[in-house]
Design a protein around this motif. Structure first.
Motif, PDB file in Angstrom:
ATOM      1  N   GLU A  32     -43.887 105.316  -9.184  1.00  0.00           N
ATOM      2  CA  GLU A  32     -43.712 103.891  -9.154  1.00  0.00           C
ATOM      3  C   GLU A  32     -42.673 103.466  -9.991  1.00  0.00           C
ATOM      4  O   GLU A  32     -42.065 102.454  -9.930  1.00  0.00           O
ATOM      5  N   LEU A  33     -42.590 103.942 -11.383  1.00  0.00           N
ATOM      6  CA  LEU A  33     -41.680 103.645 -12.365  1.00  0.00           C
ATOM      7  C   LEU A  33     -40.101 103.763 -11.702  1.00  0.00           C
ATOM      8  O   LEU A  33     -39.207 103.278 -12.260  1.00  0.00           O
ATOM      9  N   ALA A  34     -40.008 105.044 -11.229  1.00  0.00           N
ATOM     10  CA  ALA A  34     -38.818 105.461 -10.764  1.00  0.00           C
ATOM     11  C   ALA A  34     -38.374 104.684  -9.808  1.00  0.00           C
ATOM     12  O   ALA A  34     -37.149 104.129  -9.530  1.00  0.00           O
ATOM     13  N   GLU A  35     -39.313 104.069  -8.706  1.00  0.00           N
ATOM     14  CA  GLU A  35     -39.016 103.274  -7.715  1.00  0.00           C
ATOM     15  C   GLU A  35     -38.540 101.955  -8.306  1.00  0.00           C
ATOM     16  O   GLU A  35     -37.712 101.353  -7.846  1.00  0.00           O
ATOM     17  N   PHE A  38     -35.148 102.239  -9.747  1.00  0.00           N
ATOM     18  CA  PHE A  38     -33.995 102.271  -8.657  1.00  0.00           C
ATOM     19  C   PHE A  38     -33.944 100.804  -7.975  1.00  0.00           C
ATOM     20  O   PHE A  38     -32.657 100.312  -7.838  1.00  0.00           O
ATOM     21  N   ASN A  39     -34.826 100.242  -7.824  1.00  0.00           N
ATOM     22  CA  ASN A  39     -34.623  98.868  -7.086  1.00  0.00           C
ATOM     23  C   ASN A  39     -34.189  97.843  -8.122  1.00  0.00           C
ATOM     24  O   ASN A  39     -33.540  96.822  -7.530  1.00  0.00           O
TER      25      ASN A  39
END
Length: 57
Positions: A32-35, A38-39
């Motif tokens: 979730e943190l990586a997404e 990215f967003n």
């Protein structure tokens, strides 16, 4: 008794207790943190051509 910060289940291993969440919740949290990161770095085509999003709608 220590509980997972994400799902509130009982933590079984000392490593999980130290981290504050179980291994599955930790993987989900990191994904979730990586997404989100990215967003956060994405731009829309409207931003590229300079049209404010409010004017498009």
């Amino acid at each position: 008794m220590k509980l997972c910060k994400r799902c509130n289940r009982k933590l079984k291993s000392q490593k999980s207790i130290d981290v504050g969440m179980g291994p599955i919740c930790k993987k989900k949290y990191e994904a979730e943190l990586a997404e989100a990161k990215f967003n956060n770095h994405q731009i829309t085509i409207d931003e590229v051509i300079g049209v404010p999003l409010e004017e498009v709608r």
